[in-house]
Scaffold this motif. Structure first.
Motif, short mmCIF file in Angstrom:
data_model
loop_
_atom_site.label_atom_id
_atom_site.label_comp_id
_atom_site.label_asym_id
_atom_site.label_seq_id
_atom_site.Cartn_x
_atom_site.Cartn_y
_atom_site.Cartn_z
N ALA A 99 -35.92 22.07 47.12
CA ALA A 99 -37.67 23.19 47.26
C ALA A 99 -38.93 22.12 47.65
O ALA A 99 -38.62 21.09 47.44
CB ALA A 99 -37.71 22.98 45.53
N ARG A 100 -39.59 23.29 48.25
CA ARG A 100 -40.61 22.54 48.93
C ARG A 100 -41.66 22.46 47.61
O ARG A 100 -43.01 23.27 48.15
CB ARG A 100 -40.80 23.27 49.89
CG ARG A 100 -40.50 22.99 50.89
CD ARG A 100 -40.65 23.32 52.50
NE ARG A 100 -39.51 25.25 51.81
CZ ARG A 100 -40.14 26.23 53.12
NH1 ARG A 100 -40.16 26.17 54.01
NH2 ARG A 100 -39.44 27.39 52.71
N VAL A 101 -41.94 22.50 46.66
CA VAL A 101 -42.33 21.93 45.23
C VAL A 101 -42.31 20.42 44.69
O VAL A 101 -42.36 19.74 45.15
CB VAL A 101 -41.51 22.70 43.97
CG1 VAL A 101 -42.28 22.87 42.95
CG2 VAL A 101 -41.25 24.11 44.70
N GLU A 141 -36.18 26.78 45.80
CA GLU A 141 -37.34 27.49 45.67
C GLU A 141 -37.14 28.29 46.11
O GLU A 141 -36.10 28.72 47.40
CB GLU A 141 -37.77 26.67 47.41
CG GLU A 141 -39.50 26.85 47.62
CD GLU A 141 -40.02 27.34 48.82
OE1 GLU A 141 -41.01 27.71 49.28
OE2 GLU A 141 -39.43 25.83 49.13
N SER A 158 -32.47 30.92 48.90
CA SER A 158 -32.62 29.63 47.46
C SER A 158 -32.96 28.60 48.53
O SER A 158 -31.96 27.93 49.16
CB SER A 158 -32.01 29.73 46.83
OG SER A 158 -32.20 30.60 45.62
N LEU A 186 -48.01 31.19 45.00
CA LEU A 186 -47.57 29.72 45.87
C LEU A 186 -46.71 30.00 45.90
O LEU A 186 -46.40 30.30 47.35
CB LEU A 186 -48.69 28.73 45.22
CG LEU A 186 -50.17 28.18 46.07
CD1 LEU A 186 -49.90 27.36 45.27
CD2 LEU A 186 -50.77 28.99 46.94
N GLN A 187 -45.76 30.05 45.27
CA GLN A 187 -44.62 29.95 45.27
C GLN A 187 -43.75 30.00 43.85
O GLN A 187 -44.43 30.13 43.02
CB GLN A 187 -43.96 28.32 45.22
CG GLN A 187 -44.34 27.48 46.51
CD GLN A 187 -44.34 26.12 46.74
OE1 GLN A 187 -44.53 25.71 44.90
NE2 GLN A 187 -43.50 25.50 47.65
N GLU A 188 -42.41 30.51 44.30
CA GLU A 188 -41.38 30.39 42.67
C GLU A 188 -40.00 30.15 43.15
O GLU A 188 -39.82 28.94 43.77
CB GLU A 188 -40.73 31.93 43.19
CG GLU A 188 -41.98 32.95 42.76
CD GLU A 188 -41.11 34.95 43.28
OE1 GLU A 188 -40.25 34.80 42.63
OE2 GLU A 188 -41.50 35.42 44.29
N PHE A 189 -40.09 29.34 41.85
CA PHE A 189 -38.20 28.24 41.89
C PHE A 189 -37.86 28.23 40.49
O PHE A 189 -37.88 28.66 39.69
CB PHE A 189 -38.82 26.85 42.20
CG PHE A 189 -39.77 25.84 41.54
CD1 PHE A 189 -38.74 25.17 40.51
CD2 PHE A 189 -41.29 26.15 41.01
CE1 PHE A 189 -39.99 24.23 39.52
CE2 PHE A 189 -41.96 25.35 40.49
CZ PHE A 189 -41.09 24.99 39.15
N ILE A 213 -36.87 32.68 47.30
CA ILE A 213 -37.79 33.51 48.37
C ILE A 213 -37.01 35.37 47.91
O ILE A 213 -35.98 35.31 48.26
CB ILE A 213 -37.94 33.40 49.98
CG1 ILE A 213 -38.49 32.39 49.91
CG2 ILE A 213 -37.95 33.92 50.66
CD1 ILE A 213 -38.51 30.99 51.08
#
Length: 377
Positions: free
Chosen positions: A222-224, A207, A218, A185-188, A209
């Motif tokens: 972050a959208r986490v 976050e 980056s 879903l995500q990497e951070f 990409i």
């Protein structure tokens, strides 16, 4: 404490070394750099460049004779070189952390021993029955060399178990890990600093990409979820404490499709995903590296502005020098070029930090820049 006026040393003169030197010199520290590349970016800003191999005894002795303490730009420094310096002057971070970070198998096992979740993996060695070793893994998978792999290098996809031998032969390695490919879903990433007395501070999560295995953007904040960010900070702190770490440490995380937090890897140094801190935080990760090395109180990590960092890769130079006028017409963009003389596809030549009132607005500015440059993601 090691105070301004004392000379500091760093092993490695790439862009991370260059940014460390600039931070140290602003604070009043002369810096010596050891790097075998005569054209390394840090050489232009350091007080002294020792152009020699990292295990050159004469060069190491010069560092020990002239520097109050030494740090590193990257983890792949030989154990012998680290031991030589550690017996003479403070080296932060130390050889124990580097030994784990430079070997993917040791690193993954270290995380598991701490009770931290990772993607499922197995270790492969010459002579192994590869299919038998991998029978409990879910495919597709990815095979990674245990050493000297970064930015997508030293990695090969393995679509099915029947292709294991072919990929193993293609990778030309003595040892590898085979890791199930996770639906993400995500990497951070979490970047922290730990002082000699064990105090820790954390930077806002970034976050990340990636594109073709290389960090592209980056995004900070972050959208986490707050829950996952808090859990990740606890994981990163557990890693730092187990290593008795002193310095700046980056830990990369995956969020699986099921919402599970997985530790991917660590970097015992400042990290590409932390470059946003140069312009958007009270104290940058490089200011922090200097402070931790010198035993000073750690800097404030507070975020001053939402920011998006974008890497500038050598691909941008394929048709000649990029049109900097198109970039510099955006007043909220901060340009950082590393001074590398040769631009190659995939090589990090610089980065930009776009600051705005919201991260989404900064993203829009960078997307407009991509269009102006005709540079697809």
């Amino acid at each position: 404490m090691i105070l301004p006026g004392a000379t500091l040393g760093i092993l490695g003169g790439g862009q991370l070394g260059q940014m460390f030197v600039l931070a140290a010199r602003r604070m009043g520290y002369p810096v010596w750099v050891l790097d075998p590349d005569p054209d390394c970016p840090a050489a232009e800003v350091a007080n002294q460049h020792l152009c020699a191999a990292y295990d050159d005894i004469n060069a190491l002795q010069s560092l020990a004779d002239h520097c109050a303490a030494v740090t590193v730009e990257f983890e792949n420094i030989s154990a012998a070189a680290m031991h030589y310096l550690e017996t003479r002057i403070p080296v932060r971070p130390g050889s124990a952390a580097l030994a784990i970070a430079q070997d993917r198998a040791r690193e993954k096992s270290f995380f598991r021993d701490l009770g931290l979740d990772t993607a499922p993996f197995v270790l492969l060695r010459p002579g192994d029955d590869l299919e038998e070793a991998a029978q409990d893994l879910i495919f597709p998978a990815i095979m990674k060399t245990t050493r000297f792999g970064y930015d997508g290098k030293g990695q090969q996809p393995v679509p099915a178990i029947s292709e294991l031998v072919t990929v193993w032969n293609r990778l030309h390695t003595q040892e590898a890990i085979l890791e199930s490919r996770i639906q993400l879903l995500q990497e951070f990433s979490i970047i922290l600093a730990r002082s000699v007395d064990g105090m820790m501070v954390f930077y806002p999560a970034a976050e990340n990409i990636h594109h073709h295995g290389v960090l592209d953007l980056s995004i900070v904040p972050a959208r986490v979820s707050v829950v996952l960010q808090t859990q990740a900070r606890h994981y990163a702190a557990r890693i730092a404490e187990a290593l008795e770490y002193v310095g700046v440490l980056a830990v990369e995380f995956f969020v699986s499709a099921e919402g599970r937090l997985l530790v991917n890897e660590m970097a015992p140094r400042p990290h590409n995903s932390g470059h946003y801190s140069i312009d958007a935080c009270v104290g940058s990760q490089f200011d922090q590296q200097v402070r931790a090395l010198c035993g000073l109180p750690l800097a404030d990590t507070r975020l001053i502005s939402p920011v998006v960092m974008m890497n500038l890769l050598g691909d941008l130079w394929e048709a000649g020098e990029p049109d900097w006028q198109k970039l510099l017409q955006h007043p909220q963009i901060k340009l950082h070029l590393y001074g590398k003389k040769m631009a190659r596809p995939g090589r990090k030549m610089g980065h930009v930090n776009a600051l705005s009132t919201e991260a989404e607005r900064a993203l829009s500015v960078l997307e407009a820049l991509r269009q102006d440059w005709h540079w697809p993601r």
